[in-house]
Design a protein around this motif. Structure first.
Motif, mmCIF file in Angstrom:
data_model
loop_
_atom_site.group_PDB
_atom_site.id
_atom_site.type_symbol
_atom_site.label_atom_id
_atom_site.label_comp_id
_atom_site.label_asym_id
_atom_site.label_seq_id
_atom_site.Cartn_x
_atom_site.Cartn_y
_atom_site.Cartn_z
ATOM 1 N N ARG A 144 0.831 -1.205 0.000
ATOM 2 C CA ARG A 144 0.000 0.000 0.000
ATOM 3 C C ARG A 144 0.865 1.256 0.000
ATOM 4 N NH1 ARG A 144 -1.617 3.705 3.315
ATOM 5 N NH2 ARG A 144 -0.627 2.782 5.125
ATOM 6 N N LYS A 145 1.929 1.247 0.816
ATOM 7 C CA LYS A 145 2.833 2.403 0.860
ATOM 8 C C LYS A 145 3.545 2.593 -0.475
ATOM 9 C CE LYS A 145 3.619 2.618 5.807
ATOM 10 N NZ LYS A 145 4.594 2.551 6.890
ATOM 11 N N ARG A 146 3.964 1.454 -1.090
ATOM 12 C CA ARG A 146 4.602 1.544 -2.406
ATOM 13 C C ARG A 146 3.655 2.173 -3.416
ATOM 14 N NH1 ARG A 146 6.284 -4.080 -2.434
ATOM 15 N NH2 ARG A 146 8.020 -4.070 -1.029
ATOM 16 N N ALA A 147 2.396 1.748 -3.367
ATOM 17 C CA ALA A 147 1.414 2.293 -4.291
ATOM 18 C C ALA A 147 1.211 3.787 -4.036
ATOM 19 C CB ALA A 147 0.095 1.544 -4.159
ATOM 20 N N GLU A 148 1.163 4.178 -2.757
ATOM 21 C CA GLU A 148 1.018 5.603 -2.428
ATOM 22 C C GLU A 148 2.215 6.398 -2.916
ATOM 23 O OE1 GLU A 148 0.398 5.990 1.746
ATOM 24 O OE2 GLU A 148 -1.636 5.183 1.687
ATOM 25 N N LEU A 149 3.420 5.874 -2.693
ATOM 26 C CA LEU A 149 4.620 6.570 -3.149
ATOM 27 C C LEU A 149 4.654 6.668 -4.669
ATOM 28 C CD1 LEU A 149 7.369 5.182 -0.748
ATOM 29 C CD2 LEU A 149 6.424 7.477 -0.806
ATOM 30 N N LYS A 171 4.077 9.975 -9.314
ATOM 31 C CA LYS A 171 3.403 10.217 -10.581
ATOM 32 C C LYS A 171 2.754 11.601 -10.568
ATOM 33 C CE LYS A 171 0.300 7.823 -13.732
ATOM 34 N NZ LYS A 171 -0.590 6.672 -13.879
ATOM 35 N N THR A 172 2.132 11.948 -9.447
ATOM 36 C CA THR A 172 1.513 13.265 -9.308
ATOM 37 C C THR A 172 2.565 14.361 -9.355
ATOM 38 O OG1 THR A 172 -0.217 12.280 -7.951
ATOM 39 C CG2 THR A 172 0.003 14.676 -7.864
#
Length: 181
Positions: free
Chosen positions: A95-100, A105-106
């Motif tokens: 989940r943290k990897r996806a958030e990072l 990306k943002t």
């Protein structure tokens, strides 16, 4: 003559049934004698301490078996909890990897749009910039007097308690730092 042969056949069947019953009785008698001999050896043994001690030993054996079973069950529960914890940690890392990845990306999209925020101007984070001058009149940045020392982990200049030449890198800010133009 025929009747004599039939009588002999009946007598042979009767004799055969008596022999089988006698064999069964002898087998029972042999087992009784064997158990009697075993009991005599057991009772004459110096290790035997009576029926009460046998019951106590049996109780101890049952207790040990229960303890072993409980320990095995506890180990299984611990292993399951460890696996569950590892799965939860793996999910959290993912989940943290996806958030990072989403944040990167943002930030990349914002950098391409020209709307990226400027990085912080903390001393030591940007190359080519000088740190701010020391506070005037001999006072430290924390407001203490000249001879007093700050009890905070940050130094007089707002650093993170790292000395000069420290190999510890500064903390990540979460966005890309652009070189000065």
């Amino acid at each position: 003559m025929n009747q004599g042969i039939e009588n002999v056949q009946h007598q042979m069947k009767y004799f055969n049934s008596n022999v089988s019953q006698t064999t069964q009785l002898l087998d029972i008698w042999v087992r009784i004698l064997s158990q009697t001999a075993h009991n005599q050896v057991f009772l004459s043994s110096e290790e035997w301490q009576g029926g009460g001690m046998d019951s106590a030993k049996l109780g101890d054996l049952v207790q040990r078996d229960l303890q072993r079973q409980e320990e095995a069950e506890r180990k299984i529960r611990d292993a399951e909890q460890l696996r569950d914890r590892e799965r939860a940690e793996a999910k959290e890392r993912e989940r943290k990897r996806a958030e990072l990845a989403a944040a990167a990306k943002t930030a990349a999209a914002a950098a391409n749009d020209g709307t990226a925020r400027q990085p912080s101007t903390r001393p030591g984070l940007l190359r080519g910039r000088r740190p701010p001058p020391p506070p005037p009149s001999g006072r430290s940045a924390s407001g203490a007097g000249v001879g007093a020392r700050s009890s905070t982990a940050t130094g007089a200049r707002g650093g993170r308690g790292r000395g000069r030449g420290s190999s510890i890198p500064p903390p990540a800010t979460g966005s890309r730092i652009r070189p000065p133009r």
